[in-house]
Design an enzyme around this catalytic site. Structure first.
Site, PDB file in Angstrom:
ATOM      1  N   ASP A  57       1.374  -0.814   0.099  1.00  0.00           N
ATOM      2  CA  ASP A  57      -0.152   0.291   0.156  1.00  0.00           C
ATOM      3  C   ASP A  57       0.900   1.094  -0.188  1.00  0.00           C
ATOM      4  O   ASP A  57       1.942   1.668   0.489  1.00  0.00           O
ATOM      5  CB  ASP A  57      -0.913   0.057   1.453  1.00  0.00           C
ATOM      6  CG  ASP A  57      -2.220   0.966   0.785  1.00  0.00           C
ATOM      7  OD1 ASP A  57      -2.052   2.281   0.297  1.00  0.00           O
ATOM      8  OD2 ASP A  57      -3.706   0.632   1.433  1.00  0.00           O
ATOM      9  N   SER A  66      -6.493   4.225  -1.309  1.00  0.00           N
ATOM     10  CA  SER A  66      -6.551   2.616  -0.970  1.00  0.00           C
ATOM     11  C   SER A  66      -8.517   2.443  -1.851  1.00  0.00           C
ATOM     12  O   SER A  66      -7.953   0.625  -1.853  1.00  0.00           O
ATOM     13  CB  SER A  66      -6.409   2.628   0.050  1.00  0.00           C
ATOM     14  OG  SER A  66      -4.699   3.449   0.443  1.00  0.00           O
ATOM     15  N   ASP A  75      -9.583  -1.675   7.704  1.00  0.00           N
ATOM     16  CA  ASP A  75      -9.056  -0.352   6.416  1.00  0.00           C
ATOM     17  C   ASP A  75      -9.512  -1.096   4.779  1.00  0.00           C
ATOM     18  O   ASP A  75      -9.768  -2.842   4.753  1.00  0.00           O
ATOM     19  CB  ASP A  75      -7.755  -0.788   7.078  1.00  0.00           C
ATOM     20  CG  ASP A  75      -6.878   0.757   6.231  1.00  0.00           C
ATOM     21  OD1 ASP A  75      -7.941   2.171   6.515  1.00  0.00           O
ATOM     22  OD2 ASP A  75      -6.363   1.089   5.712  1.00  0.00           O
ATOM     23  N   GLU A  87      -1.198  -8.187   3.195  1.00  0.00           N
ATOM     24  CA  GLU A  87      -0.911  -6.655   3.107  1.00  0.00           C
ATOM     25  C   GLU A  87       0.670  -5.927   3.135  1.00  0.00           C
ATOM     26  O   GLU A  87       0.431  -6.187   4.652  1.00  0.00           O
ATOM     27  CB  GLU A  87      -1.618  -5.477   2.900  1.00  0.00           C
ATOM     28  CG  GLU A  87      -1.778  -4.367   2.636  1.00  0.00           C
ATOM     29  CD  GLU A  87      -2.765  -3.383   2.815  1.00  0.00           C
ATOM     30  OE1 GLU A  87      -3.135  -2.372   1.998  1.00  0.00           O
ATOM     31  OE2 GLU A  87      -3.381  -3.466   3.351  1.00  0.00           O
ATOM     32  N   HIS A 143       2.355   9.111   4.306  1.00  0.00           N
ATOM     33  CA  HIS A 143       1.703  10.151   4.728  1.00  0.00           C
ATOM     34  C   HIS A 143       2.124  10.806   5.526  1.00  0.00           C
ATOM     35  O   HIS A 143       1.961  12.107   5.689  1.00  0.00           O
ATOM     36  CB  HIS A 143       0.491   9.220   5.157  1.00  0.00           C
ATOM     37  CG  HIS A 143      -1.152   8.916   4.089  1.00  0.00           C
ATOM     38  ND1 HIS A 143      -1.585   9.627   3.997  1.00  0.00           N
ATOM     39  CD2 HIS A 143      -1.570   7.886   4.141  1.00  0.00           C
ATOM     40  CE1 HIS A 143      -2.432   8.981   2.762  1.00  0.00           C
ATOM     41  NE2 HIS A 143      -2.519   8.150   3.031  1.00  0.00           N
TER      42      HIS A 143
END
Ligand SMILES: *[C@@H]1O[C@H](CO)[C@@H](O)[C@H](O)[C@H]1NC(C)=O
Ligand SMILES: *[C@@H]1O[C@H](CO)[C@@H](O)[C@H](O)[C@H]1NC(C)=O
Ligand SMILES: *[C@@H]1O[C@H](CO)[C@@H](O)[C@H](O)[C@H]1NC(C)=O
Ligand SMILES: *[C@@H]1O[C@H](CO)[C@@H](O)[C@H](O)[C@H]1NC(C)=O
Ligand SMILES: *[C@@H]1O[C@H](CO)[C@@H](O)[C@H](O)[C@H]1NC(C)=O
Ligand SMILES: [Zn+2]
Length: 601
Positions: free
Chosen positions: A105, A153, A204, A347, A356
């Site tokens: 990700d 995402s 998530d 993931e 971020h």
């Protein structure tokens, strides 16, 4: 193709017998304009010209007839659900097989460059010593969503799970707010075992998109319920390992973050799940040999800590590599005597979070952890008797990361400095938490000068290896600007010193890389793809039809509005689902109290 062109447009050879047209002819071919020689031609055609003309007509008819009789391979991207025509030289294995889908990700191409150089620096390796991922690169993925050139995402994972474009924030829901069937659901219905392994919350966006449907990604309570079996198709996931425990606990229980008193641990156990919630529970799985499915493993309240911080808390949290090895072994054992294999999503969730946070030290350790998980999956595949394929890609890039940074107005230096990242032993997020503890504990009534030296020693020197902090930098930690969290300040101090650049605290629209275990098995993904092509490949490889699942889900409309109530409120017109935004002067407008601070991933 070359054959067709020569039939349709027979080239008249030049006088000297060569078939290479002269400069004027070449220009005419490129632009479609007539050459001077053509313009000078007689009005009445010669027999030779009539001959050529007739030949051209016959050839054209022949080509059309051939095209109708023999369906040819088009250069247009085509949906190829379960079709075999686009498969590559190796063919697709028939019979039992496994799909290991890995998502990094927020990992863009620069994340790889940064991590590769960091590893070479820290391990004293030569310049040609590369990551495991580097050796498996086969192509790129274009990432835009239906609502923006910069995806989130949720839309990114919907492209993978359903093979469809949707809006930012959509959890396997289409722009018209109808659900789309996912590859994991199709796999479960076809008798495959299924799994989700993540380092963030299991609720998530990325994991959610495979096993749930919600109009908005932040309906995490609803997503958790669907994941343990309160789903229109019943329980579809057999194994879940990751964080996000708080969404599964009832509100009345300590450690819950649910809005209601629904006890999903109880629901999970009613639906047959074994539940583990700590390192001891994880270790009792014996690397997967002692795992019974269905299995729910929730190892953190929210996110599992960044690898750079987890390293020193190994007795509390398992690593992505350990979870990967355990999940693959457990799924492989559970399908030992079955005709179908498994589908698993693994993931590296927090590469995105480090982006971020604009935290390069945290990020390189996240990418290295992901690389180790990829290597573990490769090792599994090589040993396993069931054929399978690993597909690894990102949903998008995060941070607009640059492997260079101009610090001053004067001419920039051509370098960036991995040694600075190497000196950091913790993430900005971790140090911010320590600062907060200090401020509400021992530092509560301390003088500024005491606090300053505590910060310099315990956070900057011990945590980041920084000994030249300016008073201004220390002050921005002591008296933080409400719009700049202290985690951002720590990360910025590292980034500047390492001369690593960032263009945003959000995502960016650059194409991301695709890696596979073998291009022989994942032939259709060679080259530049749309992210939906990746999704279609996942289903094609296992001969699954997600549209059939979509049809099943479409029978679940309810209520007076005949809508899909179970996917949560659509939030009316506030959600922009289709078409791109236009410019309206935002470069000047900025609401002062609108921090954002990395809220949406
Ligand atoms: C796909 O094509 C290959 C090569 O033509 C063939 O051997 C194989 O049986 C086909 N598989 C399916 C599922 O049709
Ligand atoms: C194997 O798992 C069971 C629970 O399913 C547990 O009770 C047992 O202690 C485990 N065995 C070992 C050796 O950890
Ligand atoms: C982390 O803990 C596990 C389980 O106790 C152990 O197998 C592993 O070697 C440890 N890893 C490190 C890096 O210490
Ligand atoms: C793969 O096989 C090798 C050699 O037999 C062994 O050392 C290794 O532990 C195996 N790995 C896995 C993941 O099964
Ligand atoms: C999808 O549905 C169609 C029509 O019901 C059926 O013929 C086909 O076999 C299904 N495909 C899969 C992969 O389940
Ligand atoms: Zn993100």
């Amino acid at each position: 193709m070359a054959q067709e062109e020569s039939l349709l447009a027979p080239r008249v050879s030049s006088d000297d017998g060569s078939s290479i047209p002269n400069e004027e002819e070449e220009y005419a071919l490129l632009t479609g304009e007539r050459t001077a020689a053509e313009n000078k031609r007689r009005v009445w055609p010669s027999w030779r010209e009539i001959g050529v003309f007739s030949w051209a007509i016959i050839a054209t008819i022949l080509v059309i007839v051939l095209a109708v009789l023999y369906p040819h391979k088009s250069v247009e991207p085509q949906p190829h659900h379960g079709s075999n025509t686009t498969w590559g030289p190796g063919g697709k294995p028939t019979g039992k097989r496994n799909m290991i889908f890995m998502v990094s990700d927020g990992m863009g191409p620069t994340s790889l460059s940064l991590t590769r150089s960091f590893r070479q620096y820290t391990h004293d390796l030569p310049f040609d010593d590369i990551l495991v991922l580097d050796k498996h690169y086969i192509g790129t993925s274009r990432t835009r969503s239906s609502s923006s050139l910069v995806t989130d995402s949720a839309a990114g994972a919907t492209a993978f799970s359903c093979g469809r474009k949707s809006y930012n924030s959509a959890i396997s829901v289409l722009p018209d707010h109808s659900p789309c069937g996912t590859v994991l659901e199709a796999a479960a219905l076809a008798g495959y075992k299924t799994g989700l392994v993540v380092t963030t919350r299991l609720t998530d966006a990325t994991p959610a998109c495979f096993a749930a449907h919600a109009n908005l990604r932040n309906y995490e309570d609803l997503i958790a319920a669907q994941e343990v079996g309160e789903h229109p198709l019943g329980r579809v996931v057999d194994l879940m390992l990751g964080g996000g425990r708080c969404h599964f606990l009832p509100k009345s229980q300590a450690g819950s973050c649910r809005g209601d008193d629904h006890d999903l641990i109880k629901v999970a156990s009613q639906n047959g799940f074994d539940y583990i919630n700590d390192r001891a529970g994880f270790d009792s799985l014996k690397g997967g040999d002692n795992a019974t499915l269905p299995l729910l493993g929730l190892f953190a309240h929210g996110d599992i800590p960044y690898e750079i911080d987890r390293r020193t808390q190994n007795e509390t949290y398992p690593s992505l590599e350990e979870m990967t090895r355990t999940a693959l072994k457990a799924l492989s054992k559970a399908t030992e005597d079955s005709e179908q294999g498994f589908f698993v999503l693994i993931e590296g969730s927090r590469i995105d979070h480090a982006g971020h946070g604009n935290d390069p030290a945290a990020q390189v350790h996240e990418v290295l952890a992901y690389d180790r998980a990829f290597a573990a999956a490769l090792e599994f595949l090589e040993n396993d008797s069931t054929p399978g394929v690993i597909v690894s890609t990102s949903d998008h890039e995060t941070g607009g990361l640059a492997a260079a940074r101009q610090l001053h107005k004067s001419y920039p230096e051509y370098l960036w400095l991995p040694s600075v990242l190497d000196k950091a032993s913790h993430s900005g997020e971790y140090l911010a938490a320590r600062l907060k503890e200090y401020n509400s504990g021992p530092g509560k009534d301390a003088k500024d000068s005491t606090k300053q030296s505590w910060i310099r020693q315990n956070l900057l020197k011990d945590g980041l290896g920084i000994e030249d902090a300016t008073d201004k930098e220390v002050d921005s930690l002591l008296h933080p600007d409400p719009q700049v969290t202290s985690a951002y300040v720590f990360a910025d101090m590292i980034s500047r010193r390492a001369q690593v650049g960032w263009s945003t605290h959000g995502h960016s629209g650059v194409d991301v890389n695709i890696y596979v275990s073998s291009s022989k098995d994942a032939w259709p993904l060679v080259g530049n793809n749309e992210n939906t092509d990746v999704g279609n490949f996942l289903a094609d490889y296992l001969d699954l039809n997600v549209e059939n699942v979509t049809k099943l889900l479409q029978d679940t409309k309810s209520g007076a509005l005949k809508s899909y109530d179970w996917m949560g409120d659509r939030l009316g017109l506030n959600v922009h689902t289709d078409g791109l935004d236009t410019y309206h002067g935002d470069f000047r407008k900025r609401s002062a109290d609108d921090c954002g601070c990395g809220a949406a991933h």
